[in-house]
Design a protein around this motif. Structure first.
Motif, PDB file in Angstrom:
ATOM      1  N   ASP A 135      -1.546  -8.592 -14.243  1.00 36.34           N
ATOM      2  CA  ASP A 135      -1.012  -8.003 -13.018  1.00 36.34           C
ATOM      3  C   ASP A 135      -0.725  -9.076 -11.979  1.00 36.34           C
ATOM      4  OD1 ASP A 135      -1.225  -5.321 -13.897  1.00 36.34           O
ATOM      5  OD2 ASP A 135      -3.348  -5.275 -13.337  1.00 36.34           O
ATOM      6  N   ILE A 136       0.375  -8.906 -11.268  1.00 34.68           N
ATOM      7  CA  ILE A 136       0.647  -9.750 -10.111  1.00 34.68           C
ATOM      8  C   ILE A 136       0.988  -8.869  -8.918  1.00 34.68           C
ATOM      9  CG2 ILE A 136       3.084 -10.128 -10.764  1.00 34.68           C
ATOM     10  CD1 ILE A 136       2.573 -13.015  -9.448  1.00 34.68           C
ATOM     11  N   TYR A 137       0.280  -9.096  -7.831  1.00 34.08           N
ATOM     12  CA  TYR A 137       0.471  -8.367  -6.582  1.00 34.08           C
ATOM     13  C   TYR A 137       1.141  -9.324  -5.601  1.00 34.08           C
ATOM     14  CZ  TYR A 137      -3.185  -5.480  -8.711  1.00 34.08           C
ATOM     15  OH  TYR A 137      -3.920  -4.703  -9.574  1.00 34.08           O
ATOM     16  N   ALA A 138       2.167  -8.862  -4.923  1.00 33.55           N
ATOM     17  CA  ALA A 138       2.907  -9.741  -4.022  1.00 33.55           C
ATOM     18  C   ALA A 138       3.404  -8.947  -2.820  1.00 33.55           C
ATOM     19  CB  ALA A 138       4.081 -10.387  -4.750  1.00 33.55           C
ATOM     20  N   ALA A 139       3.605  -9.673  -1.725  1.00 33.17           N
ATOM     21  CA  ALA A 139       4.145  -9.050  -0.525  1.00 33.17           C
ATOM     22  C   ALA A 139       4.909 -10.078   0.272  1.00 33.17           C
ATOM     23  CB  ALA A 139       3.031  -8.440   0.332  1.00 33.17           C
ATOM     24  N   CYS A 146       3.418  -4.403  -7.035  1.00 33.83           N
ATOM     25  CA  CYS A 146       2.525  -4.719  -8.147  1.00 33.83           C
ATOM     26  C   CYS A 146       3.393  -4.748  -9.401  1.00 33.83           C
ATOM     27  CB  CYS A 146       1.411  -3.685  -8.278  1.00 33.83           C
ATOM     28  SG  CYS A 146       0.374  -3.924  -9.740  1.00 33.83           S
ATOM     29  N   ASN A 147       3.450  -5.898 -10.049  1.00 32.17           N
ATOM     30  CA  ASN A 147       4.292  -6.069 -11.230  1.00 32.17           C
ATOM     31  C   ASN A 147       5.746  -5.665 -10.954  1.00 32.17           C
ATOM     32  OD1 ASN A 147       1.959  -6.882 -12.582  1.00 32.17           O
ATOM     33  ND2 ASN A 147       1.513  -4.798 -13.278  1.00 32.17           N
ATOM     34  N   SER A 148       6.216  -6.098  -9.774  1.00 32.29           N
ATOM     35  CA  SER A 148       7.603  -5.909  -9.333  1.00 32.29           C
ATOM     36  C   SER A 148       7.950  -4.463  -8.981  1.00 32.29           C
ATOM     37  CB  SER A 148       8.600  -6.432 -10.389  1.00 32.29           C
ATOM     38  OG  SER A 148       8.382  -7.815 -10.629  1.00 32.29           O
ATOM     39  N   THR A 149       6.958  -3.577  -9.002  1.00 31.87           N
ATOM     40  CA  THR A 149       7.168  -2.185  -8.608  1.00 31.87           C
ATOM     41  C   THR A 149       6.528  -1.945  -7.251  1.00 31.87           C
ATOM     42  OG1 THR A 149       7.184  -1.442 -10.912  1.00 31.87           O
ATOM     43  CG2 THR A 149       6.744   0.223  -9.225  1.00 31.87           C
ATOM     44  N   SER A 150       7.222  -1.238  -6.393  1.00 29.61           N
ATOM     45  CA  SER A 150       6.724  -0.994  -5.041  1.00 29.61           C
ATOM     46  C   SER A 150       5.324  -0.376  -5.070  1.00 29.61           C
ATOM     47  CB  SER A 150       7.687  -0.073  -4.293  1.00 29.61           C
ATOM     48  OG  SER A 150       7.214   0.183  -2.986  1.00 29.61           O
ATOM     49  N   MET A 151       4.453  -0.859  -4.210  1.00 29.26           N
ATOM     50  CA  MET A 151       3.101  -0.311  -4.144  1.00 29.26           C
ATOM     51  C   MET A 151       2.782   0.117  -2.721  1.00 29.26           C
ATOM     52  SD  MET A 151       0.533  -3.613  -4.382  1.00 29.26           S
ATOM     53  CE  MET A 151       0.600  -4.950  -3.181  1.00 29.26           C
ATOM     54  N   SER A 152       1.834   1.045  -2.600  1.00 26.57           N
ATOM     55  CA  SER A 152       1.380   1.494  -1.286  1.00 26.57           C
ATOM     56  C   SER A 152      -0.082   1.888  -1.376  1.00 26.57           C
ATOM     57  CB  SER A 152       2.213   2.685  -0.799  1.00 26.57           C
ATOM     58  OG  SER A 152       2.031   3.802  -1.648  1.00 26.57           O
ATOM     59  N   VAL A 153      -0.732   1.907  -0.227  1.00 24.28           N
ATOM     60  CA  VAL A 153      -2.129   2.305  -0.184  1.00 24.28           C
ATOM     61  C   VAL A 153      -2.269   3.777  -0.547  1.00 24.28           C
ATOM     62  CG1 VAL A 153      -2.738   0.547   1.524  1.00 24.28           C
ATOM     63  CG2 VAL A 153      -1.958   2.809   2.287  1.00 24.28           C
ATOM     64  N   SER A 154      -3.496   4.198  -0.823  1.00 24.96           N
ATOM     65  CA  SER A 154      -3.743   5.592  -1.210  1.00 24.96           C
ATOM     66  C   SER A 154      -3.523   6.524  -0.030  1.00 24.96           C
ATOM     67  CB  SER A 154      -5.172   5.749  -1.734  1.00 24.96           C
ATOM     68  OG  SER A 154      -6.103   5.693  -0.660  1.00 24.96           O
TER      69      SER A 154
END
Length: 275
Positions: A135-139, A146-154
């Motif tokens: 896994d790679i997390y980036a901003a 996360c893994n080039s897919t948009s992520m957001s908090v819960s």
């Protein structure tokens, strides 16, 4: 491409490059040394990964300042470029070559390489690469992924359903505060964990896998700058233990998805023993 986007892209490349080097000796025979105490460990993989991160950064920004967990000993890096703290002016790179070295030396997969690009004391692009987990997390200025897919908090709102992480590790310097805080947290949250990689745990808050995290002590910049920026870019909240906006020299660290941050702060402050 703006300068900030360029730096964010380089942070991701540098984190990947360092993580690949560390992965080469993961679960191999290691020579383990200690630093501040017998449980504060370091390996040659930490140094090798850090050198690779710096070398990757220097391809584009050879004159920038560096804030690194491990000692820097490279012939093309001048001593004046090495800083113990994040400089308030100018560009800098904050590097943790293996965040979670204790996990690494025991063959546990939860460790990563973390890189933050900072300008005038504030991050503009970050990445945490967890190579053993894939896994790679980036901003950066325009995204949190996360893994080039948009992520957001819960989006959980009830603290009793929260999965929270105790960040950092301080029993050698204050076991009473650790046990007291753990008791307060388990009484209020649905689940409490300590994962052994501060940057890894912060990334999980940004990705919505964890709902909150907290520590009473001041975090080293290489342990938290990248993860805090990720959480904010993913819609979450990061403060010190007093509820003020967190920065690299703040008193403690409290992060959450933002829906019940005051409740998390209350737990932390109630859990700290009286002075």
């Amino acid at each position: 491409m703006t300068d900030a986007i360029r730096r964010a892209a380089l942070a991701e490349r540098a984190a990947r490059a360092g993580g690949i080097v560390a992965q080469e000796t993961f679960r191999q025979a290691l020579t383990v040394e200690t630093k501040a105490n017998k449980n504060d460990v370091v390996t040659q993989a930490d140094h090798d990964a850090q050198q690779q991160v710096i070398a990757t950064i220097h391809q584009e920004f050879p004159d920038d300042a560096l804030v690194c967990e491990e000692e820097v000993s490279m012939p093309d890096v001048d001593d004046e470029k090495i800083h113990e703290r994040v400089p308030e002016r100018g560009p800098a790179w904050v590097v943790d070559p293996i965040d979670g070295t204790a996990n690494y030396v025991r063959g546990m997969r939860f460790w990563g390489t973390s890189v933050a690009a900072v300008v005038d004391g504030e991050p503009v692009g970050v990445a945490t690469y967890m190579p053993a987990e894939g896994d790679i997390y980036a901003a950066g200025p325009e995204s949190a992924t996360c893994n080039s897919t948009s992520m957001s908090v819960s989006d959980r709102v009830d603290p009793e359903t929260f999965m929270a992480a105790m960040l950092g590790w301080w029993p050698m310097h204050g076991g009473e505060s650790y046990t007291s805080l753990f008791g307060a947290a388990t009484a209020r949250f649905g689940d409490v964990r300590r994962l052994g990689s501060l940057q890894g745990a912060l990334a999980l808050v940004a990705a919505g896998s964890l709902d909150a995290g907290f520590m009473p002590e001041t975090a080293h910049p290489w342990d938290a700058v990248a993860g805090v920026y990720m959480i904010r870019r993913a819609g979450g909240t990061a403060t010190d233990i007093h509820g003020d906006r967190w920065r690299h020299d703040s008193d403690g660290l409290v992060v959450s998805n933002g829906t019940a941050h005051d409740a998390v702060l209350t737990v932390v402050n109630e859990g700290l023993p009286d002075d």
